[in-house]
Motif scaffolding. Structure first.
Motif, PDB file in Angstrom:
ATOM      1  N   SER A  97       0.746  -1.124   0.006  1.00 26.49           N
ATOM      2  CA  SER A  97      -0.008  -0.043  -0.220  1.00 26.49           C
ATOM      3  C   SER A  97       0.785   1.404   0.052  1.00 26.49           C
ATOM      4  O   SER A  97       0.526   2.161  -0.660  1.00 26.49           O
ATOM      5  CB  SER A  97      -0.963   0.010   1.252  1.00 26.49           C
ATOM      6  OG  SER A  97      -1.788  -1.072   1.108  1.00 26.49           O
ATOM      7  N   GLU A  98       2.031   1.308   0.707  1.00 29.79           N
ATOM      8  CA  GLU A  98       2.836   2.566   0.731  1.00 29.79           C
ATOM      9  C   GLU A  98       3.439   2.681  -0.322  1.00 29.79           C
ATOM     10  O   GLU A  98       3.974   3.879  -0.639  1.00 29.79           O
ATOM     11  CB  GLU A  98       3.933   2.316   2.013  1.00 29.79           C
ATOM     12  CG  GLU A  98       4.808   1.084   1.863  1.00 29.79           C
ATOM     13  CD  GLU A  98       4.126  -0.272   2.741  1.00 29.79           C
ATOM     14  OE1 GLU A  98       5.064  -0.959   2.703  1.00 29.79           O
ATOM     15  OE2 GLU A  98       3.112  -0.250   2.774  1.00 29.79           O
ATOM     16  N   ASN A  99       3.518   1.890  -1.507  1.00 33.14           N
ATOM     17  CA  ASN A  99       4.143   2.137  -2.701  1.00 33.14           C
ATOM     18  C   ASN A  99       3.214   2.566  -3.633  1.00 33.14           C
ATOM     19  O   ASN A  99       3.503   2.967  -4.852  1.00 33.14           O
ATOM     20  CB  ASN A  99       5.058   0.945  -3.228  1.00 33.14           C
ATOM     21  CG  ASN A  99       6.110   0.714  -2.450  1.00 33.14           C
ATOM     22  OD1 ASN A  99       6.718   1.562  -1.676  1.00 33.14           O
ATOM     23  ND2 ASN A  99       6.739  -0.611  -2.241  1.00 33.14           N
ATOM     24  N   THR A 100       1.751   2.735  -3.476  1.00 38.80           N
ATOM     25  CA  THR A 100       0.807   2.968  -4.231  1.00 38.80           C
ATOM     26  C   THR A 100       0.767   4.481  -4.186  1.00 38.80           C
ATOM     27  O   THR A 100       0.885   5.246  -3.281  1.00 38.80           O
ATOM     28  CB  THR A 100      -0.644   2.583  -3.816  1.00 38.80           C
ATOM     29  OG1 THR A 100      -0.605   1.093  -3.789  1.00 38.80           O
ATOM     30  CG2 THR A 100      -1.607   2.887  -4.743  1.00 38.80           C
ATOM     31  N   LYS A 101       0.868   5.060  -5.599  1.00 48.18           N
ATOM     32  CA  LYS A 101       0.970   6.558  -5.842  1.00 48.18           C
ATOM     33  C   LYS A 101      -0.518   7.237  -6.112  1.00 48.18           C
ATOM     34  O   LYS A 101      -1.200   6.398  -7.070  1.00 48.18           O
ATOM     35  CB  LYS A 101       1.838   6.805  -6.675  1.00 48.18           C
ATOM     36  CG  LYS A 101       2.099   8.660  -6.838  1.00 48.18           C
ATOM     37  CD  LYS A 101       3.302   8.726  -8.091  1.00 48.18           C
ATOM     38  CE  LYS A 101       3.147  10.106  -8.270  1.00 48.18           C
ATOM     39  NZ  LYS A 101       4.355  10.486  -9.255  1.00 48.18           N
ATOM     40  N   ILE A 102      -1.118   8.111  -5.605  1.00 47.50           N
ATOM     41  CA  ILE A 102      -2.099   8.894  -6.089  1.00 47.50           C
ATOM     42  C   ILE A 102      -1.715   9.894  -6.913  1.00 47.50           C
ATOM     43  O   ILE A 102      -0.970  10.689  -6.730  1.00 47.50           O
ATOM     44  CB  ILE A 102      -2.724   9.667  -4.841  1.00 47.50           C
ATOM     45  CG1 ILE A 102      -3.214   8.477  -3.504  1.00 47.50           C
ATOM     46  CG2 ILE A 102      -4.005  10.310  -5.424  1.00 47.50           C
ATOM     47  CD1 ILE A 102      -4.053   9.099  -2.392  1.00 47.50           C
ATOM     48  N   LEU A 103      -2.281   9.693  -8.346  1.00 42.32           N
ATOM     49  CA  LEU A 103      -2.073  10.497  -9.309  1.00 42.32           C
ATOM     50  C   LEU A 103      -2.808  11.759  -9.095  1.00 42.32           C
ATOM     51  O   LEU A 103      -2.261  12.961  -9.776  1.00 42.32           O
ATOM     52  CB  LEU A 103      -2.263   9.802 -10.659  1.00 42.32           C
ATOM     53  CG  LEU A 103      -1.613   8.371 -10.913  1.00 42.32           C
ATOM     54  CD1 LEU A 103      -2.072   7.869 -12.224  1.00 42.32           C
ATOM     55  CD2 LEU A 103       0.008   8.841 -10.658  1.00 42.32           C
ATOM     56  N   THR A 104      -3.995  11.833  -8.806  1.00 45.78           N
ATOM     57  CA  THR A 104      -4.840  13.058  -8.883  1.00 45.78           C
ATOM     58  C   THR A 104      -6.098  12.599  -8.195  1.00 45.78           C
ATOM     59  O   THR A 104      -6.446  11.647  -8.010  1.00 45.78           O
ATOM     60  CB  THR A 104      -5.288  13.395 -10.126  1.00 45.78           C
ATOM     61  OG1 THR A 104      -5.815  14.921 -10.260  1.00 45.78           O
ATOM     62  CG2 THR A 104      -6.067  12.545 -11.110  1.00 45.78           C
ATOM     63  N   SER A 105      -6.740  13.689  -7.701  1.00 45.56           N
ATOM     64  CA  SER A 105      -8.237  13.476  -7.005  1.00 45.56           C
ATOM     65  C   SER A 105      -9.324  14.108  -7.881  1.00 45.56           C
ATOM     66  O   SER A 105      -9.200  15.122  -8.625  1.00 45.56           O
ATOM     67  CB  SER A 105      -8.236  14.230  -5.786  1.00 45.56           C
ATOM     68  OG  SER A 105      -7.043  13.766  -4.754  1.00 45.56           O
ATOM     69  N   GLU A 106     -10.473  13.543  -7.869  1.00 48.97           N
ATOM     70  CA  GLU A 106     -11.608  13.947  -8.609  1.00 48.97           C
ATOM     71  C   GLU A 106     -12.864  13.516  -8.063  1.00 48.97           C
ATOM     72  O   GLU A 106     -12.944  12.237  -7.994  1.00 48.97           O
ATOM     73  CB  GLU A 106     -11.616  13.624 -10.253  1.00 48.97           C
ATOM     74  CG  GLU A 106     -12.855  14.064 -10.902  1.00 48.97           C
ATOM     75  CD  GLU A 106     -13.022  15.498 -10.884  1.00 48.97           C
ATOM     76  OE1 GLU A 106     -13.892  15.901 -10.286  1.00 48.97           O
ATOM     77  OE2 GLU A 106     -12.096  16.280 -11.251  1.00 48.97           O
ATOM     78  N   SER A 107     -13.890  14.451  -7.462  1.00 51.23           N
ATOM     79  CA  SER A 107     -14.998  13.905  -6.788  1.00 51.23           C
ATOM     80  C   SER A 107     -16.145  13.370  -7.687  1.00 51.23           C
ATOM     81  O   SER A 107     -16.927  12.791  -7.675  1.00 51.23           O
ATOM     82  CB  SER A 107     -15.569  14.837  -6.080  1.00 51.23           C
ATOM     83  OG  SER A 107     -15.821  15.910  -6.713  1.00 51.23           O
ATOM     84  N   GLY A 108     -15.973  14.026  -9.002  1.00 50.87           N
ATOM     85  CA  GLY A 108     -17.081  13.577 -10.006  1.00 50.87           C
ATOM     86  C   GLY A 108     -16.790  12.274 -10.874  1.00 50.87           C
ATOM     87  O   GLY A 108     -15.553  12.039 -11.322  1.00 50.87           O
ATOM     88  N   LEU A 109     -17.902  11.684 -11.032  1.00 51.63           N
ATOM     89  CA  LEU A 109     -17.454  10.152 -11.555  1.00 51.63           C
ATOM     90  C   LEU A 109     -17.071  10.462 -13.136  1.00 51.63           C
ATOM     91  O   LEU A 109     -16.328   9.767 -13.345  1.00 51.63           O
ATOM     92  CB  LEU A 109     -19.038   9.486 -11.421  1.00 51.63           C
ATOM     93  CG  LEU A 109     -19.012   8.107 -12.332  1.00 51.63           C
ATOM     94  CD1 LEU A 109     -17.969   7.264 -11.523  1.00 51.63           C
ATOM     95  CD2 LEU A 109     -20.386   7.428 -12.276  1.00 51.63           C
TER      96      LEU A 109
END
Length: 451
Positions: free
Chosen positions: A393-405
Protein backbone atom coordinates in the motif's frame (compact mmCIF):
# COMPACT_ATOMS: atom_id res chain seq x y z
CA UNK A 1 -23.13 17.19 2.58
CA UNK A 2 -21.54 19.92 0.44
CA UNK A 3 -24.06 19.32 -2.37
CA UNK A 4 -26.92 19.43 0.13
CA UNK A 5 -25.65 22.74 1.51
CA UNK A 6 -25.30 24.09 -2.01
CA UNK A 7 -28.88 23.10 -2.80
CA UNK A 8 -30.18 24.69 0.40
CA UNK A 9 -28.31 27.88 -0.45
CA UNK A 10 -30.36 28.14 -3.66
CA UNK A 11 -33.57 27.50 -1.70
CA UNK A 12 -33.15 29.98 1.16
CA UNK A 13 -30.88 32.44 -0.65
CA UNK A 14 -33.75 34.54 -2.10
CA UNK A 15 -34.99 35.22 1.45
CA UNK A 16 -31.92 37.30 2.35
CA UNK A 17 -31.20 40.92 1.53
CA UNK A 18 -34.78 42.15 1.73
CA UNK A 19 -34.37 44.82 4.43
CA UNK A 20 -34.01 48.52 3.74
CA UNK A 21 -30.69 48.57 5.58
CA UNK A 22 -29.02 45.86 3.51
CA UNK A 23 -26.35 46.76 0.94
CA UNK A 24 -24.99 44.38 -1.68
CA UNK A 25 -21.54 45.91 -2.33
CA UNK A 26 -19.41 49.04 -2.05
CA UNK A 27 -21.08 50.74 -5.03
CA UNK A 28 -24.48 50.27 -3.42
CA UNK A 29 -23.09 51.69 -0.18
CA UNK A 30 -21.83 54.84 -1.93
CA UNK A 31 -25.24 55.28 -3.55
CA UNK A 32 -26.93 54.75 -0.20
CA UNK A 33 -24.99 57.51 1.59
CA UNK A 34 -25.08 59.98 -1.29
CA UNK A 35 -25.58 63.46 0.15
CA UNK A 36 -24.86 62.28 3.69
CA UNK A 37 -24.46 65.11 6.21
CA UNK A 38 -22.72 64.67 9.58
CA UNK A 39 -23.46 67.80 11.64
CA UNK A 40 -21.54 68.73 14.82
CA UNK A 41 -22.28 66.35 17.67
CA UNK A 42 -22.94 63.45 15.30
CA UNK A 43 -20.34 60.75 14.61
CA UNK A 44 -19.86 57.95 12.10
CA UNK A 45 -19.26 54.63 13.85
CA UNK A 46 -18.67 51.26 12.21
CA UNK A 47 -19.43 47.94 13.88
CA UNK A 48 -18.21 44.47 13.10
CA UNK A 49 -19.16 41.09 14.60
CA UNK A 50 -16.25 39.10 16.00
CA UNK A 51 -16.03 35.67 14.28
CA UNK A 52 -19.56 35.82 12.86
CA UNK A 53 -19.85 32.33 11.33
CA UNK A 54 -18.70 30.49 14.43
CA UNK A 55 -20.80 32.75 16.68
CA UNK A 56 -24.18 32.19 15.02
CA UNK A 57 -26.48 30.30 17.44
CA UNK A 58 -27.56 27.43 15.20
CA UNK A 59 -30.77 26.63 17.06
CA UNK A 60 -31.99 30.24 17.01
CA UNK A 61 -30.96 30.66 13.38
CA UNK A 62 -33.04 27.62 12.44
CA UNK A 63 -36.08 29.15 14.15
CA UNK A 64 -35.58 32.45 12.32
CA UNK A 65 -35.20 30.80 8.92
CA UNK A 66 -38.19 28.55 9.51
CA UNK A 67 -40.38 31.59 10.23
CA UNK A 68 -39.15 33.22 7.04
CA UNK A 69 -39.87 30.06 5.03
CA UNK A 70 -43.41 29.84 6.40
CA UNK A 71 -44.10 33.36 5.15
CA UNK A 72 -42.48 32.74 1.76
CA UNK A 73 -45.17 32.33 -0.91
CA UNK A 74 -42.67 31.41 -3.64
CA UNK A 75 -40.98 28.46 -1.93
CA UNK A 76 -42.80 25.90 -4.08
CA UNK A 77 -41.54 27.65 -7.21
CA UNK A 78 -37.91 27.05 -6.14
CA UNK A 79 -38.12 23.49 -4.84
CA UNK A 80 -40.48 20.58 -4.27
CA UNK A 81 -39.73 20.33 -0.55
CA UNK A 82 -42.01 21.72 2.13
CA UNK A 83 -40.95 23.89 5.06
CA UNK A 84 -40.45 20.92 7.40
CA UNK A 85 -38.19 19.14 4.93
CA UNK A 86 -36.09 22.21 4.18
CA UNK A 87 -35.74 22.92 7.91
CA UNK A 88 -34.70 19.32 8.60
CA UNK A 89 -32.03 19.39 5.89
CA UNK A 90 -30.76 22.74 7.11
CA UNK A 91 -30.52 21.45 10.67
CA UNK A 92 -28.52 18.49 9.40
CA UNK A 93 -26.07 20.81 7.63
CA UNK A 94 -25.65 23.10 10.64
CA UNK A 95 -25.25 20.36 13.25
CA UNK A 96 -23.19 17.78 11.34
CA UNK A 97 -19.88 19.57 10.90
CA UNK A 98 -16.86 17.43 11.77
CA UNK A 99 -13.16 18.03 11.36
CA UNK A 100 -9.89 16.28 12.14
CA UNK A 101 -7.15 17.78 14.28
CA UNK A 102 -4.00 15.86 15.10
CA UNK A 103 -5.65 12.59 14.20
CA UNK A 104 -8.77 13.13 16.35
CA UNK A 105 -12.32 13.85 15.17
CA UNK A 106 -14.19 16.84 16.57
CA UNK A 107 -17.74 18.12 16.11
CA UNK A 108 -18.48 21.81 15.71
CA UNK A 109 -21.26 22.56 18.20
CA UNK A 110 -21.54 26.32 17.81
CA UNK A 111 -22.01 28.41 14.70
CA UNK A 112 -22.01 27.60 10.99
CA UNK A 113 -19.22 25.84 9.15
CA UNK A 114 -16.74 28.13 7.40
CA UNK A 115 -16.62 27.15 3.74
CA UNK A 116 -20.12 25.71 3.55
CA UNK A 117 -22.20 27.27 0.72
CA UNK A 118 -25.18 27.78 3.01
CA UNK A 119 -23.29 29.46 5.89
CA UNK A 120 -23.15 33.03 4.45
CA UNK A 121 -26.91 32.98 3.83
CA UNK A 122 -27.68 31.62 7.30
CA UNK A 123 -25.47 34.33 8.79
CA UNK A 124 -27.14 37.03 6.70
CA UNK A 125 -30.66 35.92 7.63
CA UNK A 126 -29.79 35.78 11.31
CA UNK A 127 -28.19 39.23 11.13
CA UNK A 128 -31.42 40.58 9.60
CA UNK A 129 -33.30 39.22 12.60
CA UNK A 130 -30.66 40.62 14.97
CA UNK A 131 -30.77 43.99 13.21
CA UNK A 132 -34.52 44.27 13.70
CA UNK A 133 -34.18 43.47 17.40
CA UNK A 134 -31.33 45.96 17.86
CA UNK A 135 -33.08 48.92 16.22
CA UNK A 136 -36.53 48.29 17.68
CA UNK A 137 -35.25 48.03 21.27
CA UNK A 138 -32.69 50.84 21.22
CA UNK A 139 -33.52 53.92 23.31
CA UNK A 140 -31.69 56.27 20.97
CA UNK A 141 -31.21 54.38 17.68
CA UNK A 142 -28.75 55.76 15.11
CA UNK A 143 -30.12 57.96 12.34
CA UNK A 144 -28.13 55.93 9.80
CA UNK A 145 -27.72 52.14 9.81
CA UNK A 146 -26.48 50.28 6.75
CA UNK A 147 -25.23 46.71 6.84
CA UNK A 148 -23.21 44.36 4.67
CA UNK A 149 -23.61 40.96 6.38
CA UNK A 150 -21.90 41.82 9.71
CA UNK A 151 -20.18 45.08 8.70
CA UNK A 152 -22.33 48.00 9.83
CA UNK A 153 -21.99 51.76 9.36
CA UNK A 154 -23.99 54.07 11.64
CA UNK A 155 -24.45 57.77 12.26
CA UNK A 156 -25.19 58.47 15.90
CA UNK A 157 -24.90 61.25 18.46
CA UNK A 158 -21.53 61.12 20.19
CA UNK A 159 -23.19 60.99 23.64
CA UNK A 160 -25.13 57.82 22.69
CA UNK A 161 -22.25 55.78 21.23
CA UNK A 162 -21.23 53.90 24.39
CA UNK A 163 -24.81 53.18 25.41
CA UNK A 164 -25.72 51.89 21.95
CA UNK A 165 -22.60 49.70 21.79
CA UNK A 166 -23.53 48.14 25.15
CA UNK A 167 -27.05 47.63 23.84
CA UNK A 168 -25.80 45.73 20.77
CA UNK A 169 -23.62 43.46 22.87
CA UNK A 170 -26.46 42.66 25.28
CA UNK A 171 -28.95 41.29 22.72
CA UNK A 172 -27.32 37.91 22.08
CA UNK A 173 -24.60 36.40 24.32
CA UNK A 174 -22.92 34.86 21.27
CA UNK A 175 -22.85 37.96 19.04
CA UNK A 176 -20.27 40.52 20.16
CA UNK A 177 -19.32 43.67 18.27
CA UNK A 178 -16.14 45.65 17.90
CA UNK A 179 -16.47 49.31 16.94
CA UNK A 180 -14.44 52.01 15.24
CA UNK A 181 -15.17 55.73 15.27
CA UNK A 182 -14.16 58.31 12.72
CA UNK A 183 -10.71 59.70 13.35
CA UNK A 184 -9.39 62.95 11.89
CA UNK A 185 -12.61 63.21 9.90
CA UNK A 186 -12.11 59.78 8.22
CA UNK A 187 -13.51 56.30 8.70
CA UNK A 188 -13.08 53.18 6.52
CA UNK A 189 -15.94 50.90 5.52
CA UNK A 190 -15.55 47.93 3.19
CA UNK A 191 -13.06 49.22 0.59
CA UNK A 192 -14.16 52.85 0.87
CA UNK A 193 -13.06 55.71 3.10
CA UNK A 194 -15.61 58.33 4.16
CA UNK A 195 -14.26 61.84 4.70
CA UNK A 196 -16.27 64.26 6.85
CA UNK A 197 -15.60 67.88 5.91
CA UNK A 198 -15.72 70.84 8.29
CA UNK A 199 -19.18 71.83 7.04
CA UNK A 200 -20.55 68.32 7.72
CA UNK A 201 -20.62 67.21 4.09
CA UNK A 202 -19.01 63.92 3.10
CA UNK A 203 -16.97 62.56 0.22
CA UNK A 204 -15.77 59.03 -0.52
CA UNK A 205 -12.40 57.71 -1.67
CA UNK A 206 -10.89 54.25 -2.08
CA UNK A 207 -9.54 52.76 1.15
CA UNK A 208 -6.26 50.85 1.32
CA UNK A 209 -4.98 49.24 4.48
CA UNK A 210 -1.69 50.58 5.91
CA UNK A 211 -0.06 47.27 4.94
CA UNK A 212 -1.16 47.54 1.30
CA UNK A 213 1.83 47.22 -1.06
CA UNK A 214 0.31 47.97 -4.50
CA UNK A 215 1.46 44.54 -5.66
CA UNK A 216 -0.83 43.17 -8.36
CA UNK A 217 -0.66 40.39 -10.92
CA UNK A 218 2.58 41.09 -12.78
CA UNK A 219 2.14 41.68 -16.47
CA UNK A 220 5.03 39.32 -17.28
CA UNK A 221 3.53 36.43 -15.31
CA UNK A 222 2.27 33.31 -17.03
CA UNK A 223 -1.42 34.23 -17.02
CA UNK A 224 -3.86 34.83 -19.83
CA UNK A 225 -3.94 38.40 -21.10
CA UNK A 226 -7.60 38.68 -20.14
CA UNK A 227 -6.69 38.18 -16.47
CA UNK A 228 -4.30 41.15 -16.68
CA UNK A 229 -6.88 43.27 -18.48
CA UNK A 230 -9.33 42.38 -15.72
CA UNK A 231 -6.93 43.83 -13.14
CA UNK A 232 -6.91 47.13 -15.03
CA UNK A 233 -10.67 47.16 -15.57
CA UNK A 234 -11.43 46.34 -11.94
CA UNK A 235 -9.17 49.00 -10.43
CA UNK A 236 -10.30 51.72 -12.84
CA UNK A 237 -13.95 50.73 -12.39
CA UNK A 238 -13.53 51.02 -8.63
CA UNK A 239 -12.02 54.49 -9.03
CA UNK A 240 -14.87 55.64 -11.28
CA UNK A 241 -17.72 54.24 -9.19
CA UNK A 242 -16.60 54.69 -5.58
CA UNK A 243 -14.81 58.05 -5.59
CA UNK A 244 -17.33 60.90 -5.43
CA UNK A 245 -15.09 63.95 -5.87
CA UNK A 246 -13.64 64.63 -9.33
CA UNK A 247 -10.23 65.72 -8.08
CA UNK A 248 -10.03 62.64 -5.84
CA UNK A 249 -11.04 60.53 -8.81
CA UNK A 250 -8.19 61.85 -10.95
CA UNK A 251 -5.72 61.16 -8.14
CA UNK A 252 -7.02 57.62 -7.72
CA UNK A 253 -6.80 56.84 -11.44
CA UNK A 254 -3.24 58.16 -11.57
CA UNK A 255 -2.34 56.14 -8.47
CA UNK A 256 -3.70 52.99 -10.13
CA UNK A 257 -1.76 53.60 -13.34
CA UNK A 258 1.47 54.31 -11.44
CA UNK A 259 1.09 51.12 -9.41
CA UNK A 260 0.36 49.02 -12.49
CA UNK A 261 3.28 50.50 -14.41
CA UNK A 262 5.50 49.38 -11.52
CA UNK A 263 4.06 45.88 -12.06
CA UNK A 264 5.10 45.88 -15.72
CA UNK A 265 1.85 47.02 -17.37
CA UNK A 266 2.36 48.87 -20.70
CA UNK A 267 0.56 52.07 -21.59
CA UNK A 268 -1.62 50.51 -24.29
CA UNK A 269 -3.45 48.32 -21.78
CA UNK A 270 -5.00 51.38 -20.12
CA UNK A 271 -6.86 52.16 -23.34
CA UNK A 272 -9.83 49.93 -22.62
CA UNK A 273 -12.28 49.24 -25.46
CA UNK A 274 -15.61 50.98 -25.54
CA UNK A 275 -18.65 49.23 -24.18
CA UNK A 276 -20.36 46.84 -26.54
CA UNK A 277 -23.12 48.25 -28.67
CA UNK A 278 -26.71 47.48 -27.84
CA UNK A 279 -26.80 45.19 -30.85
CA UNK A 280 -23.91 43.13 -29.48
CA UNK A 281 -25.63 42.92 -26.09
CA UNK A 282 -28.83 41.69 -27.74
CA UNK A 283 -26.92 39.06 -29.68
CA UNK A 284 -25.09 37.93 -26.57
CA UNK A 285 -28.30 37.62 -24.57
CA UNK A 286 -29.86 35.60 -27.39
CA UNK A 287 -26.97 33.14 -27.46
CA UNK A 288 -26.33 33.08 -23.72
CA UNK A 289 -28.69 30.18 -23.04
CA UNK A 290 -27.17 27.85 -25.61
CA UNK A 291 -23.52 28.58 -24.74
CA UNK A 292 -21.56 26.36 -22.37
CA UNK A 293 -18.83 27.61 -20.02
CA UNK A 294 -15.75 25.50 -19.43
CA UNK A 295 -12.72 26.27 -17.25
CA UNK A 296 -9.24 25.13 -18.24
CA UNK A 297 -5.74 25.74 -16.85
CA UNK A 298 -3.83 28.31 -18.85
CA UNK A 299 -1.09 27.05 -21.20
CA UNK A 300 0.55 29.84 -23.16
CA UNK A 301 0.18 29.45 -26.90
CA UNK A 302 -2.26 26.56 -26.60
CA UNK A 303 -5.15 27.96 -24.58
CA UNK A 304 -5.61 30.84 -27.01
CA UNK A 305 -6.03 28.39 -29.90
CA UNK A 306 -8.42 26.18 -27.94
CA UNK A 307 -10.52 29.18 -26.91
CA UNK A 308 -11.04 30.17 -30.55
CA UNK A 309 -11.97 26.62 -31.51
CA UNK A 310 -14.38 26.25 -28.59
CA UNK A 311 -15.99 29.59 -29.37
CA UNK A 312 -16.87 28.40 -32.88
CA UNK A 313 -18.78 25.54 -31.28
CA UNK A 314 -20.74 27.67 -28.82
CA UNK A 315 -18.44 27.06 -25.84
CA UNK A 316 -17.06 29.89 -23.73
CA UNK A 317 -13.65 28.97 -22.36
CA UNK A 318 -12.28 30.71 -19.30
CA UNK A 319 -8.84 30.21 -17.82
CA UNK A 320 -8.01 29.53 -14.22
CA UNK A 321 -4.68 29.27 -12.38
CA UNK A 322 -3.16 25.83 -12.09
CA UNK A 323 -0.06 25.66 -9.89
CA UNK A 324 0.79 28.58 -7.63
CA UNK A 325 3.34 29.33 -4.95
CA UNK A 326 0.53 29.26 -2.38
CA UNK A 327 -0.54 25.76 -3.42
CA UNK A 328 3.01 24.51 -3.10
CA UNK A 329 3.99 26.02 0.27
CA UNK A 330 0.71 26.43 2.17
CA UNK A 331 -0.99 23.62 4.08
CA UNK A 332 -4.06 25.14 5.71
CA UNK A 333 -5.47 21.81 6.87
CA UNK A 334 -3.91 18.64 8.20
CA UNK A 335 -3.05 16.30 5.37
CA UNK A 336 -5.40 13.33 5.05
CA UNK A 337 -3.61 10.00 5.17
CA UNK A 338 -3.09 8.66 1.67
CA UNK A 339 -5.01 5.46 2.34
CA UNK A 340 -8.00 7.44 3.67
CA UNK A 341 -8.43 9.63 0.57
CA UNK A 342 -11.55 9.20 -1.58
CA UNK A 343 -12.34 10.05 -5.19
CA UNK A 344 -8.90 9.39 -6.65
CA UNK A 345 -6.97 7.95 -9.59
CA UNK A 346 -4.14 5.76 -8.31
CA UNK A 347 -1.04 4.00 -9.69
CA UNK A 348 -0.03 0.59 -8.31
CA UNK A 349 3.45 -0.88 -8.92
CA UNK A 350 4.46 -4.46 -8.22
CA UNK A 351 7.08 -4.76 -5.49
CA UNK A 352 9.05 -7.43 -7.34
CA UNK A 353 8.80 -6.49 -11.04
CA UNK A 354 7.92 -3.62 -13.33
CA UNK A 355 4.25 -4.56 -13.78
CA UNK A 356 1.85 -1.73 -12.90
CA UNK A 357 -1.83 -0.83 -12.82
CA UNK A 358 -3.88 2.39 -12.93
CA UNK A 359 -7.35 2.58 -11.45
CA UNK A 360 -9.97 4.86 -9.97
CA UNK A 361 -12.22 4.71 -6.93
CA UNK A 362 -14.85 6.81 -5.21
CA UNK A 363 -14.10 5.09 -1.90
CA UNK A 364 -10.93 5.17 0.16
CA UNK A 365 -7.73 3.90 -1.38
CA UNK A 366 -7.38 1.47 1.53
CA UNK A 367 -10.73 -0.15 0.74
CA UNK A 368 -9.95 -0.40 -2.96
CA UNK A 369 -6.53 -2.02 -2.43
CA UNK A 370 -8.09 -4.63 -0.13
CA UNK A 371 -10.51 -5.48 -2.92
CA UNK A 372 -7.64 -5.87 -5.39
CA UNK A 373 -5.95 -8.36 -3.05
CA UNK A 374 -9.05 -10.47 -2.39
CA UNK A 375 -11.21 -10.40 -5.51
CA UNK A 376 -10.34 -13.15 -7.96
CA UNK A 377 -11.45 -11.12 -10.96
CA UNK A 378 -8.93 -8.35 -10.19
CA UNK A 379 -5.93 -8.05 -12.51
CA UNK A 380 -3.71 -7.28 -9.51
CA UNK A 381 -4.95 -10.34 -7.60
CA UNK A 382 -4.36 -12.55 -10.65
CA UNK A 383 -0.82 -11.19 -11.07
CA UNK A 384 0.06 -11.83 -7.41
CA UNK A 385 -1.42 -15.33 -7.54
CA UNK A 386 0.47 -16.29 -10.69
CA UNK A 387 3.84 -14.84 -9.71
CA UNK A 388 3.85 -14.85 -5.93
CA UNK A 389 4.67 -11.15 -5.99
CA UNK A 390 3.25 -8.59 -3.54
CA UNK A 391 1.64 -5.18 -3.75
CA UNK A 392 2.41 -2.78 -0.91
CA UNK A 393 0.00 0.00 0.00
CA UNK A 394 2.77 2.45 0.86
CA UNK A 395 4.18 2.18 -2.67
CA UNK A 396 0.84 3.05 -4.28
CA UNK A 397 0.81 6.57 -5.69
CA UNK A 398 -2.20 8.88 -5.94
CA UNK A 399 -2.02 10.56 -9.34
CA UNK A 400 -4.90 13.01 -8.91
CA UNK A 401 -8.18 13.53 -7.08
CA UNK A 402 -11.61 14.00 -8.62
CA UNK A 403 -15.02 13.82 -6.90
CA UNK A 404 -17.09 13.77 -10.11
CA UNK A 405 -17.68 10.33 -11.63
CA UNK A 406 -17.43 11.31 -15.31
CA UNK A 407 -14.38 13.51 -14.79
CA UNK A 408 -12.78 10.74 -12.75
CA UNK A 409 -13.29 8.29 -15.63
CA UNK A 410 -11.82 10.78 -18.10
CA UNK A 411 -8.75 11.38 -15.96
CA UNK A 412 -8.25 7.65 -15.47
CA UNK A 413 -8.41 7.08 -19.22
CA UNK A 414 -5.89 9.85 -19.86
CA UNK A 415 -3.45 8.38 -17.34
CA UNK A 416 -3.85 4.91 -18.85
CA UNK A 417 -3.18 6.20 -22.36
CA UNK A 418 -0.14 8.18 -21.20
CA UNK A 419 1.50 5.60 -18.93
CA UNK A 420 0.41 2.38 -20.66
CA UNK A 421 0.23 0.24 -17.46
CA UNK A 422 0.87 -3.42 -18.20
CA UNK A 423 -1.80 -4.92 -15.92
CA UNK A 424 -4.77 -2.91 -17.19
CA UNK A 425 -7.07 -5.03 -19.36
CA UNK A 426 -8.61 -2.05 -21.15
CA UNK A 427 -8.03 1.68 -21.59
CA UNK A 428 -10.99 2.75 -19.53
CA UNK A 429 -13.43 5.31 -20.86
CA UNK A 430 -13.30 5.77 -24.62
CA UNK A 431 -12.06 9.31 -25.25
CA UNK A 432 -12.82 11.52 -28.27
CA UNK A 433 -10.25 11.41 -31.07
CA UNK A 434 -9.06 14.93 -30.21
CA UNK A 435 -7.30 13.51 -27.13
CA UNK A 436 -4.89 11.59 -29.37
CA UNK A 437 -2.88 14.53 -30.75
CA UNK A 438 -3.27 16.38 -27.45
CA UNK A 439 -1.80 13.43 -25.55
CA UNK A 440 1.23 13.24 -27.86
CA UNK A 441 2.16 16.86 -27.19
CA UNK A 442 4.68 17.11 -24.36
CA UNK A 443 3.65 20.70 -23.68
CA UNK A 444 0.13 19.72 -22.67
CA UNK A 445 -0.91 18.78 -19.12
CA UNK A 446 -1.63 15.36 -17.68
CA UNK A 447 -4.93 14.54 -16.02
CA UNK A 448 -3.70 16.23 -12.82
CA UNK A 449 -3.86 19.58 -14.61
CA UNK A 450 -7.37 19.16 -16.00
CA UNK A 451 -10.36 20.79 -14.24
Amino acid sequence: MYDTAKYLASVIGPLAGKTQHHIINSVHFVQKIQGLEVPPGQKLVSYDVSALFTSIPAEKALEVIRMRLEKDKNLNDRCELNVDQVSELLELCLTSTYFIYQGKYYQQKQGAAIGSPVSPIVANLYMEFFERQALDRAKNPPSLWVRYVDDIMTKIHEYDIDQFTEHLNSIDPHIKFTSEQEEDGKIPFLDTCIHVEDDGSTRVTVYRKPTHTDQYLNFNSNHHLEHKRSVVRTLLHRANTLVTNESDKKKEIEHVKTALRANGYPEWIFQLPNKKSQQDKTQNSATKERRVNVGMPYIRGTSEVLARVFKNHGVNMFHKPNNSIRSQVTRVKNQTDKLKKCGIIYHVKCENCKEDYIGKTARTLETRLKEHRTRTNSAIHEHCQNTGHTIKSENTKILTSESGLIKRKVKEAIEIKQRRPSLNRDEGLELPHVYGPLRRSRDLPTSRDLP
